[in-house]
Design a protein around this motif. Structure first.
Motif, PDB file in Angstrom:
ATOM      1  N   ALA A  93       0.830  -1.200   0.000  1.00  0.00           N
ATOM      2  CA  ALA A  93       0.000   0.000   0.000  1.00  0.00           C
ATOM      3  C   ALA A  93       0.867   1.254   0.000  1.00  0.00           C
ATOM      4  O   ALA A  93       1.919   1.278   0.645  1.00  0.00           O
ATOM      5  CB  ALA A  93      -0.909   0.002   1.223  1.00  0.00           C
ATOM      6  N   ASP A 101      -4.397   6.774  -0.289  1.00  0.00           N
ATOM      7  CA  ASP A 101      -5.133   5.517  -0.191  1.00  0.00           C
ATOM      8  C   ASP A 101      -4.768   4.547  -1.311  1.00  0.00           C
ATOM      9  O   ASP A 101      -4.787   3.330  -1.119  1.00  0.00           O
ATOM     10  CB  ASP A 101      -6.642   5.782  -0.219  1.00  0.00           C
ATOM     11  CG  ASP A 101      -7.133   6.475   1.041  1.00  0.00           C
ATOM     12  OD1 ASP A 101      -6.465   6.350   2.086  1.00  0.00           O
ATOM     13  OD2 ASP A 101      -8.177   7.157   0.978  1.00  0.00           O
ATOM     14  N   PHE A 102      -4.443   5.084  -2.492  1.00  0.00           N
ATOM     15  CA  PHE A 102      -4.097   4.244  -3.637  1.00  0.00           C
ATOM     16  C   PHE A 102      -3.313   5.074  -4.646  1.00  0.00           C
ATOM     17  O   PHE A 102      -3.375   6.304  -4.641  1.00  0.00           O
ATOM     18  CB  PHE A 102      -5.348   3.658  -4.303  1.00  0.00           C
ATOM     19  CG  PHE A 102      -6.345   4.711  -4.742  1.00  0.00           C
ATOM     20  CD1 PHE A 102      -6.236   5.331  -5.976  1.00  0.00           C
ATOM     21  CD2 PHE A 102      -7.391   5.084  -3.899  1.00  0.00           C
ATOM     22  CE1 PHE A 102      -7.147   6.309  -6.374  1.00  0.00           C
ATOM     23  CE2 PHE A 102      -8.301   6.054  -4.292  1.00  0.00           C
ATOM     24  CZ  PHE A 102      -8.184   6.670  -5.524  1.00  0.00           C
ATOM     25  N   TYR A 117      -4.423  -4.698  -0.797  1.00  0.00           N
ATOM     26  CA  TYR A 117      -2.993  -4.588  -0.526  1.00  0.00           C
ATOM     27  C   TYR A 117      -2.564  -5.718   0.413  1.00  0.00           C
ATOM     28  O   TYR A 117      -3.068  -5.841   1.531  1.00  0.00           O
ATOM     29  CB  TYR A 117      -2.665  -3.235   0.082  1.00  0.00           C
ATOM     30  CG  TYR A 117      -2.845  -2.097  -0.894  1.00  0.00           C
ATOM     31  CD1 TYR A 117      -1.947  -1.915  -1.947  1.00  0.00           C
ATOM     32  CD2 TYR A 117      -3.920  -1.217  -0.797  1.00  0.00           C
ATOM     33  CE1 TYR A 117      -2.105  -0.889  -2.860  1.00  0.00           C
ATOM     34  CE2 TYR A 117      -4.084  -0.182  -1.707  1.00  0.00           C
ATOM     35  CZ  TYR A 117      -3.178  -0.029  -2.731  1.00  0.00           C
ATOM     36  OH  TYR A 117      -3.342   0.997  -3.646  1.00  0.00           O
ATOM     37  N   THR A 145      -1.028  -4.836   4.079  1.00  0.00           N
ATOM     38  CA  THR A 145      -1.974  -4.395   5.105  1.00  0.00           C
ATOM     39  C   THR A 145      -3.193  -5.309   5.219  1.00  0.00           C
ATOM     40  O   THR A 145      -3.964  -5.198   6.172  1.00  0.00           O
ATOM     41  CB  THR A 145      -2.473  -2.972   4.808  1.00  0.00           C
ATOM     42  OG1 THR A 145      -3.151  -2.959   3.533  1.00  0.00           O
ATOM     43  CG2 THR A 145      -1.311  -1.994   4.774  1.00  0.00           C
TER      44      THR A 145
END
Length: 224
Positions: free
Chosen positions: A111, A116-117, A146, A149
């Protein structure tokens, strides 16, 4: 109809570096490094069939081939995983009773720390969504999972569809223009190449000019 159908996996290559994309698609060059091998191993595991199953709530399938042959797209690829979740508001599937919400899951090893992405990942998954929506006449959801995580992140295609659609079409147009020209573009200013598996092919290290080596080679001697 476009002359060049674009493989979805190539979009990220182009976004990272147009020159890398050209080396792959025009020169047919390819070199792997540790980062590439690690990602390939993860995707092979996802696509080996062990993630495919069915229960009362959903049907899960890995490694599904998808495409969208509309002229503005003309793309194809392989999804990591698609979940068909039973839903009264969903779409029908051939061979199955009921209706299903189509949910695309893309697997990534790590991640990002600052967001967030990654947008490059989001564009790749949006291209898969464009294909899934055409094939199953639906409005699919899309997530990135991910591994580090062990969490899913939902991508904002329901609220930012137009933004990603415009970006995807622009990228596809640029990629096709490059394929038509059949020329390697120059390296972008500020391009970071240290992690690229193609670095040595892209800019090979040349041996320093040496008069002695030239004379010795002309005599047929081995140059040490």
């Amino acid at each position: 109809m476009n002359e060049h159908a674009i493989n979805i996996r190539c979009i990220q290559h182009y976004m990272y570096c147009p020159r890398r994309f050209a080396l792959l698609e025009i020169n047919d060059d390819w070199v792997e490094n540790a980062f590439v091998v690690k990602a390939n191993i993860q995707h092979q595991h996802v696509h080996d069939g062990s993630h495919s199953y069915s229960d009362s709530k959903k049907i899960v399938r890995s490694g599904i081939a998808v495409y969208n042959d509309l002229p503005e797209y003309d793309i194809f690829g392989i999804t990591d995983c698609i979940e068909f979740v039973r839903s009264k508001e969903g779409t029908e599937l051939n061979g199955y009773e009921g209706r299903f919400q189509v949910r695309i899951i893309e697997y990534k090893p790590k991640a990002p720390k600052e967001c967030d992405f990654n947008e490059t990942d989001a564009i790749q998954v949006f291209a898969q969504k464009i294909c899934a929506d055409q094939i199953w006449s639906c409005h699919s959801e899309a997530y990135i999972y991910y591994s580090d995580t062990r969490k899913r992140v939902k991508l904002p295609f329901d609220t930012e569809y137009e933004k990603y659609d415009v970006t995807l079409r622009k990228l596809l147009s640029e990629m096709r223009q490059l394929l038509d020209e059949k020329k390697l573009p120059a390296r972008k200013k500020g391009q970071k190449c240290s992690g690229c598996s193609m670095a040595d092919i892209c800019f090979p290290k040349e041996k320093k000019f040496c008069v002695r080596d030239i004379i010795m080679s002309q005599k047929g001697a081995d140059v040490q």
